[in-house]
Design a protein around this motif. Structure first.
Motif, mmCIF file in Angstrom:
data_model
loop_
_atom_site.group_PDB
_atom_site.id
_atom_site.type_symbol
_atom_site.label_atom_id
_atom_site.label_comp_id
_atom_site.label_asym_id
_atom_site.label_seq_id
_atom_site.Cartn_x
_atom_site.Cartn_y
_atom_site.Cartn_z
ATOM 1 N N GLU A 260 0.784 -1.299 -0.037
ATOM 2 C CA GLU A 260 -0.175 0.091 0.170
ATOM 3 C C GLU A 260 0.962 1.133 0.060
ATOM 4 O O GLU A 260 0.575 2.078 -0.869
ATOM 5 C CB GLU A 260 -0.840 -0.014 1.152
ATOM 6 N N HIS A 261 1.908 1.326 0.641
ATOM 7 C CA HIS A 261 2.854 2.448 1.157
ATOM 8 C C HIS A 261 3.885 2.492 -0.109
ATOM 9 O O HIS A 261 4.407 3.464 -0.209
ATOM 10 C CB HIS A 261 3.286 2.521 2.454
ATOM 11 N N LEU A 262 4.241 1.375 -0.556
ATOM 12 C CA LEU A 262 5.110 1.278 -1.816
ATOM 13 C C LEU A 262 4.560 1.848 -3.097
ATOM 14 O O LEU A 262 5.231 2.716 -3.728
ATOM 15 C CB LEU A 262 5.505 -0.243 -2.019
ATOM 16 N N LEU A 263 3.182 1.549 -3.196
ATOM 17 C CA LEU A 263 2.476 2.032 -4.392
ATOM 18 C C LEU A 263 2.626 3.829 -4.167
ATOM 19 O O LEU A 263 2.541 4.335 -5.302
ATOM 20 C CB LEU A 263 1.023 1.669 -4.556
ATOM 21 N N ARG A 264 2.331 4.287 -3.024
ATOM 22 C CA ARG A 264 2.143 5.668 -2.844
ATOM 23 C C ARG A 264 3.598 6.378 -3.316
ATOM 24 O O ARG A 264 3.534 7.404 -3.901
ATOM 25 C CB ARG A 264 1.979 5.995 -1.394
ATOM 26 N N LEU A 265 4.667 5.789 -3.083
ATOM 27 C CA LEU A 265 5.945 6.085 -3.620
ATOM 28 C C LEU A 265 5.955 6.279 -4.971
ATOM 29 O O LEU A 265 6.495 7.195 -5.610
ATOM 30 C CB LEU A 265 6.987 5.085 -3.207
ATOM 31 N N PHE A 266 5.261 5.485 -5.864
ATOM 32 C CA PHE A 266 5.332 5.389 -7.249
ATOM 33 C C PHE A 266 4.543 6.668 -7.850
ATOM 34 O O PHE A 266 4.836 7.239 -8.900
ATOM 35 C CB PHE A 266 4.777 4.134 -7.982
ATOM 36 N N VAL A 267 3.691 7.049 -6.965
ATOM 37 C CA VAL A 267 2.864 8.506 -7.405
ATOM 38 C C VAL A 267 3.829 9.472 -7.286
ATOM 39 O O VAL A 267 3.662 10.470 -8.129
ATOM 40 C CB VAL A 267 1.633 8.543 -6.471
ATOM 41 N N LYS A 268 4.861 9.605 -6.243
ATOM 42 C CA LYS A 268 5.474 10.731 -6.238
ATOM 43 C C LYS A 268 6.900 10.606 -7.271
ATOM 44 O O LYS A 268 7.401 11.708 -7.494
ATOM 45 C CB LYS A 268 6.248 10.546 -4.828
ATOM 46 N N LEU A 269 7.193 9.357 -7.860
ATOM 47 C CA LEU A 269 8.380 9.265 -8.453
ATOM 48 C C LEU A 269 8.477 10.152 -9.798
ATOM 49 O O LEU A 269 9.397 10.913 -10.301
ATOM 50 C CB LEU A 269 8.294 7.701 -9.070
ATOM 51 N N PRO A 270 7.077 10.343 -10.719
ATOM 52 C CA PRO A 270 7.194 11.305 -11.795
ATOM 53 C C PRO A 270 7.597 12.562 -11.300
ATOM 54 O O PRO A 270 8.540 13.407 -12.116
ATOM 55 C CB PRO A 270 5.829 11.429 -12.258
ATOM 56 N N GLN A 288 11.156 2.356 -17.541
ATOM 57 C CA GLN A 288 10.693 0.953 -18.153
ATOM 58 C C GLN A 288 10.818 0.050 -16.969
ATOM 59 O O GLN A 288 9.845 -0.708 -16.723
ATOM 60 C CB GLN A 288 11.442 0.752 -19.456
ATOM 61 N N LYS A 289 11.920 0.156 -16.053
ATOM 62 C CA LYS A 289 12.282 -0.929 -15.363
ATOM 63 C C LYS A 289 11.261 -0.475 -14.265
ATOM 64 O O LYS A 289 10.752 -1.472 -13.570
ATOM 65 C CB LYS A 289 13.796 -0.694 -14.786
ATOM 66 N N LEU A 290 10.909 0.670 -13.697
ATOM 67 C CA LEU A 290 10.048 1.010 -12.780
ATOM 68 C C LEU A 290 8.665 0.613 -13.072
ATOM 69 O O LEU A 290 7.764 0.041 -12.229
ATOM 70 C CB LEU A 290 10.191 2.699 -12.348
ATOM 71 N N LEU A 291 8.376 0.717 -14.493
ATOM 72 C CA LEU A 291 6.953 0.394 -14.872
ATOM 73 C C LEU A 291 6.902 -1.119 -14.679
ATOM 74 O O LEU A 291 6.017 -1.678 -14.262
ATOM 75 C CB LEU A 291 6.826 0.737 -16.306
ATOM 76 N N ASP A 292 7.957 -1.897 -14.999
ATOM 77 C CA ASP A 292 7.981 -3.576 -14.760
ATOM 78 C C ASP A 292 7.767 -3.716 -13.516
ATOM 79 O O ASP A 292 6.877 -4.658 -13.223
ATOM 80 C CB ASP A 292 9.273 -3.978 -15.239
#
Length: 322
Positions: A260-270, A288-292
């Protein structure tokens, strides 16, 4: 993309005075279609998202609305016009669901092409950037239209445009559980962020037979960044007391928190990648690796994410959650 609601279609003449008169009589120049505090559906790219109107203004006889997308970081907040907003009705919710369903079908067709994970040609890369303009338009101003601005836009395009739909919905549900219902993710989680990243590395090793060292380095960096970013930007206010209880001494958040919290990090990455000092080609490969990794989370969504949040805790204000 687009909705044509609230668009003035009367008249049909081309005379400037007629247009000015029509505009003066239109809905925009009179009363606003939505008020501050209204919950609406807003177009963001090809899909509709639930949003809240925070401010309104009249600019050149047209009403504009500053909206916050519910469940998303405030960096996505933006000014939008009437034609990007719909009332939150049953009919429009069905329209939202239909658009999501079509998007899933479209993505599944595209994912069958072996070229999707390869380096894209210049025309295809340009198409990606064009498709993403509507997503970054609200927060990127035209005051600095130079190279730096273009690089920031392109660095966001892949993660923004290809963020899995089911994970977007996961984020919204997570936001509602914590901020609206006062419930929390029960800690420690299983699997933890640390375990998820190890599982992903094993997954890549089986898939590629010969794992690239760059994946291990990226996962190491992602784990390290998660540990630092969690208390600074990934927690909601109601989760801070829980964090102070669970993460003490030398304990790393990545050994306590989960998907749940790992997914929130991906929102901040862009937002964060937009300022990384890296060649564009290398940055695209990193994305591409992060999307994988995101697709790995999506594939294991039913086992990695909780379905029941813990309501038997005290919130950040000391009140008992219902």
């Amino acid at each position: 993309m687009g909705s044509s609601s609230n668009t003035n279609t009367s008249g049909g003449g081309s005379d400037k005075d007629d247009k000015k008169e029509d505009k003066g009589k239109g809905k925009d120049s009179a009363e606003p279609s939505f008020k501050e505090g209204d919950r609406v559906l807003a177009y963001h790219g090809p899909l509709l998202y639930e949003a809240k109107v925070q401010r309104i203004e009249n600019l050149d006889d047209e009403w504009r609305y500053f909206v916050h997308y519910l469940g998303w970081n405030k960096n996505w907040d933006e000014w939008v016009a009437n034609d990007r907003l719909l009332s939150l009705t049953d009919e429009n919710v069905r329209k939202q669901q239909e658009l999501e369903k079509n998007q899933v079908v479209d993505k599944s067709i595209k994912s069958g092409r072996s070229t999707q994970h390869k380096q894209k040609g210049s025309n295809e890369a340009k198409a990606d950037k064009d498709d993403t303009k509507s997503l970054v338009k609200g927060k990127k101003r035209k005051s600095q239209p130079g190279t730096e601005e273009k690089e920031r836009r392109s660095s966001e395009s892949l993660l923004v445009s290809q963020f899995p739909l089911t994970l977007k919905k996961q984020l919204v549900d997570d936001w509602e559980y914590v901020t609206q219902m006062g419930k929390l993710v029960k800690l420690p989680r299983s699997p933890t962020v640390d375990e998820i990243l190890k599982k992903y590395l094993e997954h890549r090793a089986k898939k590629d037979s010969k794992i690239n060292d760059s994946y291990a380095e990226i996962l190491k960096g992602l784990r390290c960044y998660f540990d630092k970013a969690l208390p600074a930007m990934l927690l909601y206010k109601k989760e801070r007391d829980q964090y102070n209880e669970e993460v003490k001494g030398d304990v790393s958040p990545s050994t306590v928190y989960g998907a749940e919290h790992l997914l929130r990090l991906f929102v901040k990455l862009p937002e964060l990648l937009a300022f990384v000092n890296m060649e564009e080609d290398a940055l695209n490969k990193l994305q591409q690796k992060l999307l994988d990794i995101l697709k790995f989370l999506q594939k294991n969504q039913s086992t990695f994410f909780v379905t029941v949040y813990d309501g038997n805790r005290k919130g950040a204000d000391g009140s008992k959650s219902k």
